[in-house]
Design a protein around this motif. Structure first.
Motif, short mmCIF file in Angstrom:
data_model
loop_
_atom_site.label_atom_id
_atom_site.label_comp_id
_atom_site.label_asym_id
_atom_site.label_seq_id
_atom_site.Cartn_x
_atom_site.Cartn_y
_atom_site.Cartn_z
N ASN A 1 -15.83 59.20 -9.62
CA ASN A 1 -15.99 60.48 -10.32
C ASN A 1 -15.37 60.44 -11.72
OD1 ASN A 1 -16.91 63.11 -10.44
ND2 ASN A 1 -16.00 63.67 -8.48
N ARG B 1 -7.47 65.90 -12.63
CA ARG B 1 -8.32 65.95 -11.44
C ARG B 1 -8.33 64.58 -10.76
NH1 ARG B 1 -12.54 69.52 -10.88
NH2 ARG B 1 -12.78 68.47 -8.87
N THR C 1 -14.15 62.93 -3.15
CA THR C 1 -14.98 64.09 -2.80
C THR C 1 -16.31 63.60 -2.26
OG1 THR C 1 -14.00 65.34 -4.63
CG2 THR C 1 -15.97 66.26 -3.60
N GLN D 1 -14.92 63.27 4.61
CA GLN D 1 -13.93 63.93 3.76
C GLN D 1 -12.59 64.06 4.48
OE1 GLN D 1 -14.61 65.43 0.34
NE2 GLN D 1 -12.47 64.86 0.55
N ASN E 1 -9.08 62.51 3.24
CA ASN E 1 -7.92 63.40 3.05
C ASN E 1 -6.71 62.97 3.86
OD1 ASN E 1 -9.41 64.98 1.31
ND2 ASN E 1 -9.77 66.64 2.76
N ASN F 1 -9.41 67.44 -0.93
CA ASN F 1 -10.63 68.10 -1.39
C ASN F 1 -11.52 68.51 -0.23
OD1 ASN F 1 -9.96 67.71 -4.15
ND2 ASN F 1 -10.69 65.61 -4.07
N GLU F 2 -12.52 69.31 -0.53
CA GLU F 2 -13.51 69.71 0.47
C GLU F 2 -14.84 69.05 0.15
OE1 GLU F 2 -13.91 73.90 0.73
OE2 GLU F 2 -11.84 74.25 1.37
N ALA F 3 -15.62 68.76 1.20
CA ALA F 3 -16.97 68.25 0.99
C ALA F 3 -17.79 69.33 0.30
CB ALA F 3 -17.60 67.86 2.33
N LEU F 4 -18.63 68.92 -0.64
CA LEU F 4 -19.38 69.88 -1.45
C LEU F 4 -20.89 69.66 -1.34
CD1 LEU F 4 -17.24 69.74 -4.72
CD2 LEU F 4 -17.12 71.46 -2.90
#
Length: 220
Positions: free
Chosen positions: A122, A129, A133, A151, A155, A164-167
């Motif tokens: 990323n 940041r 992710t 995820q 984590n 983080n959260e899966a998006l």
């Protein structure tokens, strides 16, 4: 002697049951085709590390190869979209990026993939940041389930200081199959700490194992 004979017979029965379960599990796994997609390649290097200057395409491939080793070792059939530093676009002429993406889609469709994991890194204008992710297609419930499991495994890593959260995402690589498909952004190469970690073989191996562990748990 009678008791000894009973113990030997019992041990044989237990061993037979265990071998039977292992064989059955291996047989079921052997039917699963996992496509591992190392993002970018060739003239498309992706993002460069802010601290190391490393190319995303090289790190993607290194992690993808580690991931292949884990899946192959567990008995899955593994297909790599690319196994070297080259791209999949043919000539480096106008429209190479779309040709590259279409070739990856063709590979996924031809092998009738049961699962697709696309490995990326990323970037963000905000250098603080960091962390991995996982993205899934917004219309895919199975993709979301797979993304959540991977995820959670990322984590749980001790190096993961940012949970983080899966998006949900609307990306080409997530629409190449109806089977569960995810894009794993392993970290931010625009963050010095993430970049430094991602450039080491030890961490590449560790995050590949986390991805593998989460993905395998999808099959229960």
């Amino acid at each position: 002697m009678f008791l000894l004979a009973c113990l030997v017979v019992s041990a044989g029965i237990i061993l037979g049951i265990c071998c039977g379960v292992t064989a059955a599990s291996t047989s079921a796994v052997a039917e699963k085709v996992v496509v591992i997609d190392a993002g970018h390649g060739g003239i498309d290097a992706g993002v460069h590390g802010v601290a190391t200057g490393a190319k995303e395409s090289d790190i993607n491939l290194a992690i993808a190869k580690q991931l292949k080793g884990y899946f192959s070792g567990a008995g899955f059939k593994v297909v790599m979209t690319r196994s070297d530093n080259g791209g999949l676009y043919g000539l480096a002429t106008k429209g190479f990026k779309m040709r590259d993406m279409k070739k990856r889609k063709q590979i996924i469709e031809d092998c009738k993939a049961d699962m697709v994991i696309s490995v990326h890194q990323n970037s963000c204008p905000i250098p603080s940041r960091r962390g991995g992710t996982v993205f899934f297609d917004k219309t895919s419930s199975c993709g979301k389930a797979l993304a959540d499991l991977i995820q959670n495994a990322i984590n749980a890593m001790e190096e993961c200081v940012k949970k983080n959260e899966a998006l949900a995402g609307d990306y080409y690589m997530l629409k190449c199959t109806e089977s569960p498909s995810v894009i794993v952004e392993c970290g931010f190469m625009t963050n010095a700490e993430d970049d430094t970690l991602l450039s080491t073989e030890a961490y590449q191996e560790k995050i590949a194992y986390a991805i593998f562990k989460g993905a395998v748990s999808y099959y229960g």
